[in-house]
Each structure stands twice: as C-alpha cells, then as structure tokens.
Scaffold this active site. Sequence first.
Site, mmCIF file in Angstrom:
data_model
loop_
_atom_site.group_PDB
_atom_site.id
_atom_site.type_symbol
_atom_site.label_atom_id
_atom_site.label_comp_id
_atom_site.label_asym_id
_atom_site.label_seq_id
_atom_site.Cartn_x
_atom_site.Cartn_y
_atom_site.Cartn_z
ATOM 1 N N GLY A 1 -6.083 48.474 -6.719
ATOM 2 C CA GLY A 1 -5.735 47.789 -8.065
ATOM 3 C C GLY A 1 -6.565 48.329 -9.410
ATOM 4 C CB THR A 2 -9.966 49.311 -9.970
ATOM 5 O OG1 THR A 2 -10.346 47.863 -9.532
ATOM 6 C CG2 THR A 2 -10.663 49.711 -11.080
ATOM 7 C CG ASN B 1 -9.058 37.592 -10.650
ATOM 8 O OD1 ASN B 1 -8.605 37.452 -11.604
ATOM 9 N ND2 ASN B 1 -10.364 37.560 -10.512
ATOM 10 C CB SER C 1 -4.905 45.486 -4.841
ATOM 11 O OG SER C 1 -6.221 45.961 -3.792
ATOM 12 C CB ALA C 2 -3.515 47.636 0.495
ATOM 13 C CB CYS D 1 -14.600 40.938 -8.509
ATOM 14 S SG CYS D 1 -13.091 41.671 -7.971
#
Length: 384
Positions: free
Chosen positions: A71-72, A151, A199-200, A326
């Site tokens: 995702g980043t 989030n 993101s997976a 995070c």
Amino acid sequence: MSTRIYLDYNATAPTRAEARSAVAQALELHGNPSSVHEEGRRVRALVEAARGKVASLVGADPRNVIFTSGGTEANVTALSPLNVDPDAPDGVLCFMSEIEHPSVLAFGRFAPDAIRFIGATGDGIINVAALEREIDAHDGPFLVSVMAANNETGAIQPLARIAEIVRAHGGILHCDAVQAAGKIPLDITELGAHMLSLSAHKIGGQHGVGALVLGEGMARLPCPLIVGGGQEFRARSGTENVAGIAGFGAAAECAARELANMGKLAVLRDRLEAEILARAPDAVFFSQGAPRLPNTANFAVPGMRAETIVIALDLAGIAVSAGASCSSGKVEQSHVLTAMGAPADVARGAIRISLGWDTGEKEIDTFIEAWSGIYGQFEKRQAA
Ligand code: PLP
C-alpha cells in the site's frame, strides 16, 4: 496450539489458508513472468489470474491493476504531480486530509509547499465543504488524496461526493482503499477515483504486495516510482513478486466472497462497545457517529494509558493496537485523533480493536473479561 486472540486485523490480517496454498503452489514453479518460454508463461498465467481477482474486488478492469510492493508504494506512486500534468508539474497542488495514513502524509513526490491539508470533523470525516472551498479557490491542476476508510477509527469517507467535486473541477482523485478493501463493497467507478491503492496483508495475503488500480478518466499511466525493465505496463519495473501476487489474488477472491459476512462483525463490535460502556460510562468511542467499517472500534477511558492496556491484554493473550501503531512499535499520539479534536489526555488512552473472519462471540467475551479486569485495577488505583 495457540490460544491467543487476535483483534488487530487492521494492522495485518492473518494469512488466509487459500493465500498460503496459492503462494506454495507458485513457489513450485520457476521462470520469469516476462520470459516467452513455457516456464515463463506458466508464472505469467499466475500473475494474470491474480490480476483478474484483485481487479474484481474493486470492480476494475484487470488491465488497470499495477502490482506494487504494498500500500505504501501504491500511495507514493499515485502522489506525483506528473500524474496530473506531466508538462507543468510545478503548478500542481495536492489536497489531502489530515487523517491520511503516514504513507500519504509524507507527500509522495510532491514538494512540501504544494500540499494543502484539509481538516476533519469530530467524527473523523474529512471536511468536504473546506475541501470544496480550497479547490474552488485554486485555479490550476490538482490532485486530491482521500482514504476510503480510516485505519484507526474505521470512519468511511464520502468518496463519491468528493469525486463529484474533484471531477467537476478537472482534478485527479487518489483513494487509499487499503483498509476499506474486503471490509465494505468497493467499486472504483462508483467511488469515482482515478487511482486506488490496495495492500495484500490487510485482506489475508502476504506482507510486501499491493496494487495501484486505475479508474475511469485516468488518461495516462502513473509516472513510475521504480524504473528499469518496464514491467507492469511500464508503470512499475522489477520482476514481479509472483508468489506474493498469487497469494494476493487468492486473498482478494476470498475477501470478495466474504463481504456478505461483514455485517456479523458489526454486531460483535457493537456488543463489545456496549459492554465497555456499561462498565466504564465515561469511555469515549471515536467515530461512533460516522459511517464506519464494520470491524473497527477505537475507544479511550480518560486517565487509562493505552500502552498499559495493550501490554496487559497481550499478557492475557489478546492482541490489540494502541494508537496508529503502524511501523516503529512506538506509541505516539495519534494524528488522526488529534485532527478530530480529541483532547491529548483522552487520545493517549485510545486503543483500537479490529475484528476479522476468525472473530466470534467467544473472542469478544474473552476480550471483555480481560479488559474488565484491567479496568477494575485502574478504578481501584483511582479510588486509592
Ligand atoms: N494505507 C493505510 C490506510 C494503511 O492502513 C496502511 C497500513 O497500515 C497502508 C496504507 C500501508 O500499506 P502497506 O503496509 O502495504 O505498505
């Protein structure tokens, strides 16, 4: 066998059995997906099958899915003035909310002075009127980056309305959908986003795999962050992480199938909140008045410290998060709760509980029991 209870799906969801098996199968194969021989074609077929599954999770065309390292990377790839105006990138502004993930708040490839921050309401929703005013006042090309759901609080952002405003003014909309994917239905066309990050590991795939998905009206491929061999439609070079991508595809397929079960999580989450409130009437629940992801609760009891609670719960065999938690494992005051106007002493006590497909009544009961014990000790200390 572990008897631990995992209530931190927003940090990373457990790897799904289907994803593990897809990864294992991919590891049996060799070959470079860019090679034309049979070995290459076999792994290429895995990548393309996964591309289709990831696309279908967000209603996209598979040709618009660019695999990334997470995702980043997807966010940083999206956040470039070159994605808006490759001929005059210097004049491009970027509007983002103050409650974005740190990977967005780091500006991507924009210069710091090209960023305009938009505040949030007390419920954790971007101030849409302020965004519209800023866009109206700007006479030039721009990009807006707003997450689909937060989030920390789970607050779902009014993306369709934001897309209307952005598109009416000729801008480009990027949406960080890392937390929303697999928890609520997402359709990139309905959202109106030009680019969307996934993101997976948030949906049961592996860490280190993600995607930037392109939507309607995205006239050009995003300017690559990583250049070289021209893989991923020339938008992201480097030989693809075939096993990770295969796992991502399997996880996306499961997540899409299980969307219908998400309502059950909201029932469990609401019970958890009600039981906390019954024990601690001064508990503050963040974003409770906003549309929220069904799996997320974030609350604080004034005076209780988040670190203390997280450690005590961990010792009791329960994993939850304090604040954003995070990267560094360090508990810093949440920028999201600060943007929502939460007083510092309350924000310092915020813990996030995030449920998932393995959460049931038993997990919630165990959590309540453990938390009540910790709260009881806190009350005793207060009374002493
Ligand atoms: N965006 C949001 C909203 C997230 O919650 C996260 C991870 O916590 C990311 C982006 C980053 O994704 P990744 O861990 O795949 O780099």
